[in-house]
Design a protein around this motif. Sequence first.
Motif, mmCIF file in Angstrom:
data_model
loop_
_atom_site.group_PDB
_atom_site.id
_atom_site.type_symbol
_atom_site.label_atom_id
_atom_site.label_comp_id
_atom_site.label_asym_id
_atom_site.label_seq_id
_atom_site.Cartn_x
_atom_site.Cartn_y
_atom_site.Cartn_z
ATOM 1 N N GLY A 267 0.798 -1.220 0.000
ATOM 2 C CA GLY A 267 0.000 0.000 0.000
ATOM 3 C C GLY A 267 0.825 1.263 0.000
ATOM 4 N N ILE A 268 2.001 1.217 0.632
ATOM 5 C CA ILE A 268 2.758 2.440 0.862
ATOM 6 C C ILE A 268 3.884 2.640 -0.143
ATOM 7 C CG2 ILE A 268 4.244 3.622 2.542
ATOM 8 C CD1 ILE A 268 2.593 2.421 4.748
ATOM 9 N N LEU A 269 4.571 1.571 -0.548
ATOM 10 C CA LEU A 269 5.822 1.716 -1.283
ATOM 11 C C LEU A 269 5.861 1.061 -2.649
ATOM 12 C CD1 LEU A 269 8.236 0.865 1.690
ATOM 13 C CD2 LEU A 269 7.689 3.149 0.837
ATOM 14 N N ASP A 270 4.980 0.129 -2.954
ATOM 15 C CA ASP A 270 5.142 -0.758 -4.100
ATOM 16 C C ASP A 270 4.743 -0.077 -5.405
ATOM 17 O OD1 ASP A 270 4.767 -2.814 -6.082
ATOM 18 O OD2 ASP A 270 4.784 -4.280 -4.468
ATOM 19 N N ARG A 271 5.734 0.193 -6.273
ATOM 20 C CA ARG A 271 5.445 0.879 -7.533
ATOM 21 C C ARG A 271 4.713 -0.020 -8.523
ATOM 22 N NH1 ARG A 271 8.062 5.905 -8.519
ATOM 23 N NH2 ARG A 271 7.102 5.733 -10.572
ATOM 24 N N VAL A 272 4.920 -1.322 -8.459
ATOM 25 C CA VAL A 272 4.164 -2.226 -9.329
ATOM 26 C C VAL A 272 2.674 -2.136 -8.994
ATOM 27 C CG1 VAL A 272 3.830 -4.613 -10.061
ATOM 28 C CG2 VAL A 272 6.136 -3.781 -9.568
ATOM 29 N N ALA A 273 2.363 -2.195 -7.701
ATOM 30 C CA ALA A 273 0.970 -2.071 -7.274
ATOM 31 C C ALA A 273 0.405 -0.707 -7.644
ATOM 32 C CB ALA A 273 0.862 -2.300 -5.764
ATOM 33 N N HIS A 274 1.197 0.340 -7.475
ATOM 34 C CA HIS A 274 0.706 1.683 -7.799
ATOM 35 C C HIS A 274 0.460 1.836 -9.301
ATOM 36 C CE1 HIS A 274 2.523 3.424 -3.824
ATOM 37 N NE2 HIS A 274 1.517 2.592 -3.632
ATOM 38 N N HIS A 275 1.291 1.188 -10.127
ATOM 39 C CA HIS A 275 1.043 1.220 -11.567
ATOM 40 C C HIS A 275 -0.261 0.507 -11.900
ATOM 41 C CE1 HIS A 275 1.699 0.187 -15.881
ATOM 42 N NE2 HIS A 275 2.219 1.400 -15.893
ATOM 43 N N GLU A 276 -0.563 -0.570 -11.178
ATOM 44 C CA GLU A 276 -1.835 -1.255 -11.388
ATOM 45 C C GLU A 276 -3.017 -0.394 -10.940
ATOM 46 O OE1 GLU A 276 -3.067 -4.415 -12.775
ATOM 47 O OE2 GLU A 276 -1.299 -3.663 -13.810
ATOM 48 N N VAL A 277 -2.819 0.416 -9.898
ATOM 49 C CA VAL A 277 -3.865 1.370 -9.505
ATOM 50 C C VAL A 277 -4.142 2.324 -10.662
ATOM 51 C CG1 VAL A 277 -4.406 3.324 -7.997
ATOM 52 C CG2 VAL A 277 -3.433 1.237 -7.028
ATOM 53 N N ALA A 278 -3.085 2.869 -11.250
ATOM 54 C CA ALA A 278 -3.261 3.780 -12.379
ATOM 55 C C ALA A 278 -3.969 3.085 -13.540
ATOM 56 C CB ALA A 278 -1.911 4.334 -12.825
ATOM 57 N N ASN A 279 -3.622 1.838 -13.812
ATOM 58 C CA ASN A 279 -4.307 1.087 -14.865
ATOM 59 C C ASN A 279 -5.782 0.911 -14.562
ATOM 60 O OD1 ASN A 279 -2.058 0.757 -16.498
ATOM 61 N ND2 ASN A 279 -1.580 -1.293 -15.731
ATOM 62 N N ALA A 280 -6.111 0.629 -13.303
ATOM 63 C CA ALA A 280 -7.511 0.414 -12.927
ATOM 64 C C ALA A 280 -8.310 1.707 -12.985
ATOM 65 C CB ALA A 280 -7.583 -0.188 -11.523
ATOM 66 N N LEU A 281 -7.653 2.833 -12.716
ATOM 67 C CA LEU A 281 -8.347 4.118 -12.805
ATOM 68 C C LEU A 281 -8.626 4.509 -14.251
ATOM 69 C CD1 LEU A 281 -6.378 6.158 -10.117
ATOM 70 C CD2 LEU A 281 -8.739 5.363 -9.945
ATOM 71 N N ASP A 282 -7.774 4.083 -15.159
ATOM 72 C CA ASP A 282 -7.918 4.464 -16.570
ATOM 73 C C ASP A 282 -7.642 3.246 -17.450
ATOM 74 O OD1 ASP A 282 -8.157 5.802 -18.944
ATOM 75 O OD2 ASP A 282 -6.338 7.004 -18.718
ATOM 76 N N PRO A 283 -8.546 2.257 -17.414
ATOM 77 C CA PRO A 283 -8.265 1.004 -18.141
ATOM 78 C C PRO A 283 -8.141 1.198 -19.642
ATOM 79 C CG PRO A 283 -10.530 1.059 -17.307
ATOM 80 C CD PRO A 283 -9.822 2.207 -16.681
ATOM 81 N N ALA A 284 -8.740 2.228 -20.194
ATOM 82 C CA ALA A 284 -8.646 2.441 -21.633
ATOM 83 C C ALA A 284 -7.220 2.762 -22.056
ATOM 84 C CB ALA A 284 -9.585 3.564 -22.064
ATOM 85 N N HIS A 285 -6.404 3.252 -21.140
ATOM 86 C CA HIS A 285 -5.021 3.607 -21.464
ATOM 87 C C HIS A 285 -4.034 2.805 -20.611
ATOM 88 C CE1 HIS A 285 -7.402 7.162 -22.764
ATOM 89 N NE2 HIS A 285 -6.585 7.102 -23.800
ATOM 90 N N ALA A 286 -4.439 1.627 -20.176
ATOM 91 C CA ALA A 286 -3.573 0.804 -19.324
ATOM 92 C C ALA A 286 -2.352 0.327 -20.103
ATOM 93 C CB ALA A 286 -4.349 -0.391 -18.795
ATOM 94 N N THR A 287 -1.241 0.230 -19.394
ATOM 95 C CA THR A 287 -0.009 -0.316 -19.962
ATOM 96 C C THR A 287 0.466 -1.447 -19.053
ATOM 97 O OG1 THR A 287 1.333 1.308 -18.761
ATOM 98 C CG2 THR A 287 0.655 1.870 -21.012
ATOM 99 N N PRO A 288 1.215 -2.399 -19.579
ATOM 100 C CA PRO A 288 1.623 -3.551 -18.766
ATOM 101 C C PRO A 288 2.425 -3.137 -17.540
ATOM 102 C CG PRO A 288 2.004 -3.981 -21.101
ATOM 103 C CD PRO A 288 1.653 -2.532 -20.989
ATOM 104 N N SER A 289 2.089 -3.744 -16.423
ATOM 105 C CA SER A 289 2.868 -3.556 -15.197
ATOM 106 C C SER A 289 3.988 -4.583 -15.157
ATOM 107 C CB SER A 289 1.971 -3.702 -13.968
ATOM 108 O OG SER A 289 0.999 -2.682 -13.905
ATOM 109 N N THR A 290 5.200 -4.102 -14.905
ATOM 110 C CA THR A 290 6.363 -4.984 -14.847
ATOM 111 C C THR A 290 7.205 -4.595 -13.630
ATOM 112 O OG1 THR A 290 7.883 -3.563 -16.098
ATOM 113 C CG2 THR A 290 6.388 -4.968 -17.372
ATOM 114 N N CYS A 291 8.302 -5.301 -13.445
ATOM 115 C CA CYS A 291 9.224 -4.981 -12.341
ATOM 116 C C CYS A 291 9.803 -3.586 -12.486
ATOM 117 C CB CYS A 291 10.345 -5.995 -12.280
ATOM 118 S SG CYS A 291 9.813 -7.691 -11.914
#
Length: 293
Positions: A267-291
């Motif tokens: 919740g606090i530090l994980d950039r992979v998780a935060h990128h998935e949050v951004a994808n979920a907020l704007d699924p039409a412009h989602a990009t693959p989450s990677t390391c």
Amino acid sequence: MLPWRRALRAFTAALLMTLLVTGLLTLTPTATTATAAPAAAASSSSGWNDYDCRPSAAHPRPVVLVHGTFGNSIDNWLVLAPYLVRRGYCVYSLDYGQLPGVPFFNGLGPIDKSAVQLDGFVDKVLASTGAAEADLVGHSQGGMMPRHYLKFLGGAEKVNALIGLAPDNHGTTLLGLTRLLPYFPGIEDLLTTRTPALADQVAGSPFLTKLNEGGDTVPGVRYTVIATKYDEVVTPYRSQFLNGPGVRNVTVQDLCPVDASEHVAIGILDRVAHHEVANALDPAHATPSTCFS
């Protein structure tokens, strides 16, 4: 527990403690009610809780961040809130679940009452921004509590999406909740204080039984759950997942096999998780989450 996982937990706790000691992470005194959110806004220097913000055509819905148990509206979001602001979102966070005489640590009051606070806060954000709907992002209890708001308080009419980071949607054990304590020095004393939210989050509690009766979701809302298989608080981690239409369940290790985040870090530090949050907020412009997200 494997030695590297024990070391990871120690490292995460040490990192949070270092941030506290150095002043990079502050335990900001919180508002006593959800309607006092602008006071917290004064403590934020990274562009969120800006009540002059107007959503753009690209991001037409404000984002409301809902902290977890023992959290607050600032410290839980020192990474994710600026991350979303930089991407053009109007971002807001609230304090909820306060106990009388207990500063800093929130999310401890009855969860149904906390959902009422969320209801009032979302109304305030919608009135400020002029938006018809909001998106909610919550960590731990903050990813589960909004489901009460959606299901029983009319929130589904005002919310487009709920994104949960390690949410305890089907409960956990009290032992699991107490494993959060090392990350919050001094919080052990609260175990001697009445803490309804802890009881509400125990698997099989009356609150969770009512919440999950008749299905996990309500029509008209998109749901995303982002979990880590190393979660030591909400176990088994797959109990976080929801069933129903409009649901996407994600395990961060499926996106980055070497991601070692546990319950707090996701919740606090994980950039992979935060990128998935951004994808979920704007699924039409989602990009693959990677390391390397």
